[in-house]
Scaffold this motif. Sequence first.
Motif, mmCIF file in Angstrom:
data_model
loop_
_atom_site.group_PDB
_atom_site.id
_atom_site.type_symbol
_atom_site.label_atom_id
_atom_site.label_comp_id
_atom_site.label_asym_id
_atom_site.label_seq_id
_atom_site.Cartn_x
_atom_site.Cartn_y
_atom_site.Cartn_z
ATOM 1 N N CYS A 1 94.516 42.482 106.510
ATOM 2 C CA CYS A 1 95.713 43.267 106.200
ATOM 3 C C CYS A 1 96.880 42.862 107.086
ATOM 4 O O CYS A 1 98.014 42.697 106.609
ATOM 5 C CB CYS A 1 95.401 44.756 106.353
ATOM 6 S SG CYS A 1 96.731 45.844 105.797
ATOM 7 N N ARG A 2 96.616 42.683 108.374
ATOM 8 C CA ARG A 2 97.675 42.273 109.293
ATOM 9 C C ARG A 2 98.269 40.919 108.877
ATOM 10 O O ARG A 2 99.487 40.708 108.931
ATOM 11 C CB ARG A 2 97.129 42.180 110.713
ATOM 12 C CG ARG A 2 97.158 43.469 111.493
ATOM 13 C CD ARG A 2 98.595 43.866 111.780
ATOM 14 N NE ARG A 2 98.655 45.135 112.496
ATOM 15 C CZ ARG A 2 99.681 45.959 112.477
ATOM 16 N NH1 ARG A 2 100.741 45.657 111.732
ATOM 17 N NH2 ARG A 2 99.672 47.075 113.151
ATOM 18 N N ALA B 1 91.036 44.866 108.686
ATOM 19 C CA ALA B 1 92.309 45.068 109.373
ATOM 20 C C ALA B 1 92.964 43.734 109.691
ATOM 21 O O ALA B 1 94.197 43.594 109.627
ATOM 22 C CB ALA B 1 92.092 45.872 110.649
ATOM 23 N N SER C 1 93.913 49.219 113.728
ATOM 24 C CA SER C 1 95.284 48.941 113.305
ATOM 25 C C SER C 1 95.340 47.763 112.317
ATOM 26 O O SER C 1 94.734 46.717 112.562
ATOM 27 C CB SER C 1 96.139 48.617 114.534
ATOM 28 O OG SER C 1 97.472 48.360 114.163
ATOM 29 N N PRO C 2 96.025 47.969 111.157
ATOM 30 C CA PRO C 2 96.930 49.072 110.816
ATOM 31 C C PRO C 2 96.261 50.252 110.112
ATOM 32 O O PRO C 2 96.953 51.132 109.602
ATOM 33 C CB PRO C 2 97.918 48.397 109.866
ATOM 34 C CG PRO C 2 97.062 47.405 109.133
ATOM 35 C CD PRO C 2 96.079 46.882 110.160
ATOM 36 N N THR D 1 103.862 46.814 104.045
ATOM 37 C CA THR D 1 104.084 47.869 105.035
ATOM 38 C C THR D 1 102.965 48.904 105.043
ATOM 39 O O THR D 1 102.208 49.040 104.077
ATOM 40 C CB THR D 1 105.409 48.597 104.755
ATOM 41 O OG1 THR D 1 105.290 49.342 103.522
ATOM 42 C CG2 THR D 1 106.578 47.624 104.656
ATOM 43 N N LYS D 2 102.905 49.612 106.141
ATOM 44 C CA LYS D 2 101.952 50.715 106.277
ATOM 45 C C LYS D 2 102.204 51.769 105.203
ATOM 46 O O LYS D 2 101.267 52.319 104.615
ATOM 47 C CB LYS D 2 102.097 51.331 107.671
ATOM 48 C CG LYS D 2 101.313 52.603 107.914
ATOM 49 C CD LYS D 2 99.856 52.336 108.149
ATOM 50 C CE LYS D 2 99.154 53.619 108.612
ATOM 51 N NZ LYS D 2 97.688 53.448 108.682
ATOM 52 N N PRO E 1 94.327 56.831 114.293
ATOM 53 C CA PRO E 1 94.087 55.393 114.116
ATOM 54 C C PRO E 1 92.588 55.083 114.070
ATOM 55 O O PRO E 1 91.783 55.751 114.720
ATOM 56 C CB PRO E 1 94.729 54.770 115.360
ATOM 57 C CG PRO E 1 95.633 55.817 115.917
ATOM 58 C CD PRO E 1 95.021 57.123 115.554
#
Length: 382
Positions: free
Chosen positions: A152-153, A149, A202-203, A162-163, A199
């Motif tokens: 990815c962030r 995560a 996040s993300p 984007t998500k 969740p």
Amino acid sequence: MPSRHFEKNAILSGIGISRIGRRTGIPGLELTCEAVRAAIADAGLTVADIDGVASLGDTPVPEVAAALGIEAADYKSGFGTAGLLTPVMAACHAVADKQARHVLVYRTVQMIGGSVPANMTGDQPSIGGMDDIPELLAAHAYSAANWLALHCRRHMHLYGTTKEQLGWLAINSRRNAALNPLAVYREPLTMADYLAARPVSSPFGLLDCDVPVDGSIAVVVSAAEYAADCPQPPVAVEAIGGSDGAGGWFHRPDYPKMAATDAAAQMWSRTYLTPADIEIAELYDGFTFLTLAWLEALGLCGDGEAGPFVEGAERIARDGVLPLNTYGGQLSAGRMHGYWVLHEACLQLRGGAGERQVPHRPQVAVVAAGGGPIAGCMLLTC
């Protein structure tokens, strides 16, 4: 280009897969024997022809050999560190060096529960290169989801990923899984379903994560000269690459890149083929972001371009320019730790994937497995 490429002296002659399911209660040895017997038969061999065995360390090799009634060498290494695919590469090395003629490789998984292993927060290193994790950070991270995560962030911050772009990977996988009778999740998935999932870290939501299953997959790696006698179209190993990822999880100067970058670079150094030659990609998706990372590491798109590349799931559809994870991936078919990608690539190259066969039988496939500080990839041709 290096002068010696031992993998070119190996072929994948047979593949096999067991029953796949969630919480089946089937013993690991039983699942393993289903897969390995199927692979041996698929290769046109008998159990007596197998003179080497390699595994990722699940069902013990001596137990499998005893169940099959054979004596065979146990190959545990052979080509650096390639994470999940190391046993396959070790088998290629063994047949190329004429230590064996037919090596059986298998991976068996079973659903397990429990808390964080003690060695994740102590002084002992744990699987996946976690020995470089500060104690404070490890105490608050319970899953690889937490580590990925962060990657990815960072990717989102740098490139605007984007998500929803992650969601197209999940949707594409589910669409392909609908055509795979062994996939555990086959019902339709919409973007609304994806975004509404609970969740996890996040993300990432639940549908960004792979699906634990019980099952086994096996492959027979044979000496290249067996190709003429192989009853199935033999799959040639064009190039391989592996890395244990200098810098571990987050010490790389090029973070959020991972070991995939190094493994891919090594693979491309061992062939005259280029990313433009790849016609189908079966890439590790323990989490959706790992697939984006592999697309960029392999040069299938530029740095930061993987999100737009998969958006809409048109380019990566079975009839797209780069069919991706055509069996449903670990996101929908089930987590087989990189061995289902290998199984599926062989089926697609042979033209034997049934309803999910891509419209034009591909000749060049790439498979990749692993994330974070361990990675391996293979370029296959038929």
